[in-house]
Scaffold this motif. Structure first.
Motif, PDB file in Angstrom:
ATOM      1  N   SER A   6     -87.174  85.788 -76.843  1.00  0.00           N
ATOM      2  CA  SER A   6     -88.343  85.358 -76.077  1.00  0.00           C
ATOM      3  C   SER A   6     -88.205  85.821 -74.636  1.00  0.00           C
ATOM      4  CB  SER A   6     -88.501  83.838 -76.136  1.00  0.00           C
ATOM      5  OG  SER A   6     -87.365  83.203 -75.586  1.00  0.00           O
ATOM      6  N   VAL A   7     -89.309  86.266 -74.062  1.00  0.00           N
ATOM      7  CA  VAL A   7     -89.309  86.758 -72.688  1.00  0.00           C
ATOM      8  C   VAL A   7     -89.720  85.625 -71.757  1.00  0.00           C
ATOM      9  CG1 VAL A   7     -90.319  88.427 -71.090  1.00  0.00           C
ATOM     10  CG2 VAL A   7     -89.877  89.087 -73.466  1.00  0.00           C
ATOM     11  N   PRO A   8     -88.891  85.305 -70.761  1.00  0.00           N
ATOM     12  CA  PRO A   8     -89.221  84.204 -69.855  1.00  0.00           C
ATOM     13  C   PRO A   8     -90.353  84.565 -68.906  1.00  0.00           C
ATOM     14  CG  PRO A   8     -87.278  85.349 -69.067  1.00  0.00           C
ATOM     15  CD  PRO A   8     -87.617  85.954 -70.403  1.00  0.00           C
ATOM     16  N   GLY A   9     -91.023  83.561 -68.366  1.00  0.00           N
ATOM     17  CA  GLY A   9     -92.047  83.788 -67.360  1.00  0.00           C
ATOM     18  C   GLY A   9     -91.422  84.177 -66.033  1.00  0.00           C
ATOM     19  N   ARG A  10     -92.242  84.723 -65.153  1.00  0.00           N
ATOM     20  CA  ARG A  10     -91.738  85.178 -63.858  1.00  0.00           C
ATOM     21  C   ARG A  10     -91.175  84.016 -63.038  1.00  0.00           C
ATOM     22  NH1 ARG A  10     -89.322  89.158 -61.215  1.00  0.00           N
ATOM     23  NH2 ARG A  10     -89.946  89.308 -59.042  1.00  0.00           N
ATOM     24  N   VAL A  11     -91.816  82.871 -63.102  1.00  0.00           N
ATOM     25  CA  VAL A  11     -91.330  81.704 -62.351  1.00  0.00           C
ATOM     26  C   VAL A  11     -89.939  81.308 -62.833  1.00  0.00           C
ATOM     27  CG1 VAL A  11     -91.703  79.248 -61.894  1.00  0.00           C
ATOM     28  CG2 VAL A  11     -93.630  80.840 -61.812  1.00  0.00           C
ATOM     29  N   ASP A  12     -89.721  81.372 -64.137  1.00  0.00           N
ATOM     30  CA  ASP A  12     -88.404  81.040 -64.687  1.00  0.00           C
ATOM     31  C   ASP A  12     -87.342  82.029 -64.229  1.00  0.00           C
ATOM     32  OD1 ASP A  12     -89.354  78.815 -66.102  1.00  0.00           O
ATOM     33  OD2 ASP A  12     -89.960  80.060 -67.794  1.00  0.00           O
ATOM     34  N   VAL A  13     -87.718  83.304 -64.144  1.00  0.00           N
ATOM     35  CA  VAL A  13     -86.779  84.319 -63.675  1.00  0.00           C
ATOM     36  C   VAL A  13     -86.369  84.041 -62.231  1.00  0.00           C
ATOM     37  CG1 VAL A  13     -86.521  86.764 -63.070  1.00  0.00           C
ATOM     38  CG2 VAL A  13     -87.552  86.114 -65.251  1.00  0.00           C
ATOM     39  N   ASP A 203     -96.234  93.571 -71.208  1.00  0.00           N
ATOM     40  CA  ASP A 203     -97.052  93.317 -70.028  1.00  0.00           C
ATOM     41  C   ASP A 203     -96.380  92.300 -69.101  1.00  0.00           C
ATOM     42  OD1 ASP A 203     -99.196  93.638 -68.309  1.00  0.00           O
ATOM     43  OD2 ASP A 203    -100.415  92.082 -69.267  1.00  0.00           O
ATOM     44  N   VAL A 204     -95.111  92.566 -68.798  1.00  0.00           N
ATOM     45  CA  VAL A 204     -94.334  91.722 -67.896  1.00  0.00           C
ATOM     46  C   VAL A 204     -93.594  92.632 -66.925  1.00  0.00           C
ATOM     47  CG1 VAL A 204     -94.057  89.872 -69.595  1.00  0.00           C
ATOM     48  CG2 VAL A 204     -92.317  91.699 -69.435  1.00  0.00           C
ATOM     49  N   GLN A 208     -87.959  90.467 -66.187  1.00  0.00           N
ATOM     50  CA  GLN A 208     -88.159  89.462 -67.234  1.00  0.00           C
ATOM     51  C   GLN A 208     -87.499  89.916 -68.539  1.00  0.00           C
ATOM     52  OE1 GLN A 208     -92.562  89.036 -65.656  1.00  0.00           O
ATOM     53  NE2 GLN A 208     -92.275  87.605 -67.339  1.00  0.00           N
TER      54      GLN A 208
END
Length: 221
Positions: A6-13, A203-204, A208
């Motif tokens: 799973s690819v984390p969201g930008r805020v999580d990164v 599209d990240v 991420q």
């Protein structure tokens, strides 16, 4: 990407935080000029002070000065090390085996290459003519990442490459050979190409994907 990642969201990164012990680092730094004041404002969670990616990015925005580059190097080392005394001492060998003038000059040169020519050329510089003793790819790619990922030069944003990420890439590309360390410039180029391709498909942003690979590489087995 390996199946099931799973690819984390930008805020999580940006919120990925690592605990650090200020009292262990300060005696090992050359002097107070190397301590980033931003780290004094980091939050304490469950009794441990933690620095996140967002904070190191903030430090990196001042890397156009000697003091700013010193702060960046220290912040990147701290974020990538954790709290173990042995690990901190190992990272601090950088300051014991090179003159401060030499470290300053090499940092200035490589970050200049990064801004003018991009991630691949900067990797080559850090890994060859402007290598800093005891600052290997796993950590100098952190310096490149925090300096250049937000405002990249050229087609690729710089990314962190360490043994954990390399382990995940081996799983994603079983037909290709990936070393656990000692990556050459062509290796880093191949890594950037792979991650950027995955980022476009999802599209990240590329970091991420890097964080997703790191999380996958940390899994047992």
């Amino acid at each position: 990407m390996p199946a099931g990642v799973s690819v984390p969201g930008r805020v999580d990164v940006l919120g990925q935080a690592i605990p650090f012990d200020r009292s262990r680092w300060l005696p090992l730094l050359p002097n107070s000029d190397w301590w980033p004041p931003e780290l004094d404002d980091c939050p304490t969670v469950a009794g441990r002070t933690r620095v996140d990616r967002s904070t190191v990015f903030a430090v990196a925005r001042h890397s156009d000065t000697v003091e700013g580059r010193r702060h960046l190097l220290t912040a990147a080392l701290i974020w990538g090390t954790g709290t173990k005394a042995q690990s901190v001492a190992r990272r601090a060998r950088i300051f014991q085996d090179s003159s401060l003038q030499d470290i300053d000059a090499r940092l200035e040169t490589v970050l200049g290459v990064l801004r003018e020519k991009g991630a691949v050329e900067a990797y080559y510089a850090f890994n060859n003519d402007h290598r800093i003793k005891f600052l290997g790819p796993a950590f100098f790619t952190k310096v490149l990442y925090f300096t250049g990922h937000e405002q990249p030069t050229g087609p690729w944003r710089p990314l962190i490459l360490d043994s954990v990420v390399a382990r995940a890439i081996r799983s994603a590309n079983p037909d290709e050979k990936w070393h656990g360390s000692g990556w050459t410039t062509p290796d880093y180029t191949r890594y950037l190409s792979f991650v950027h391709d995955q980022a476009r498909q999802a599209d990240v942003l590329p970091d991420q994907i890097e964080v997703a690979l790191f999380a996958y590489g940390k899994q047992p087995g």
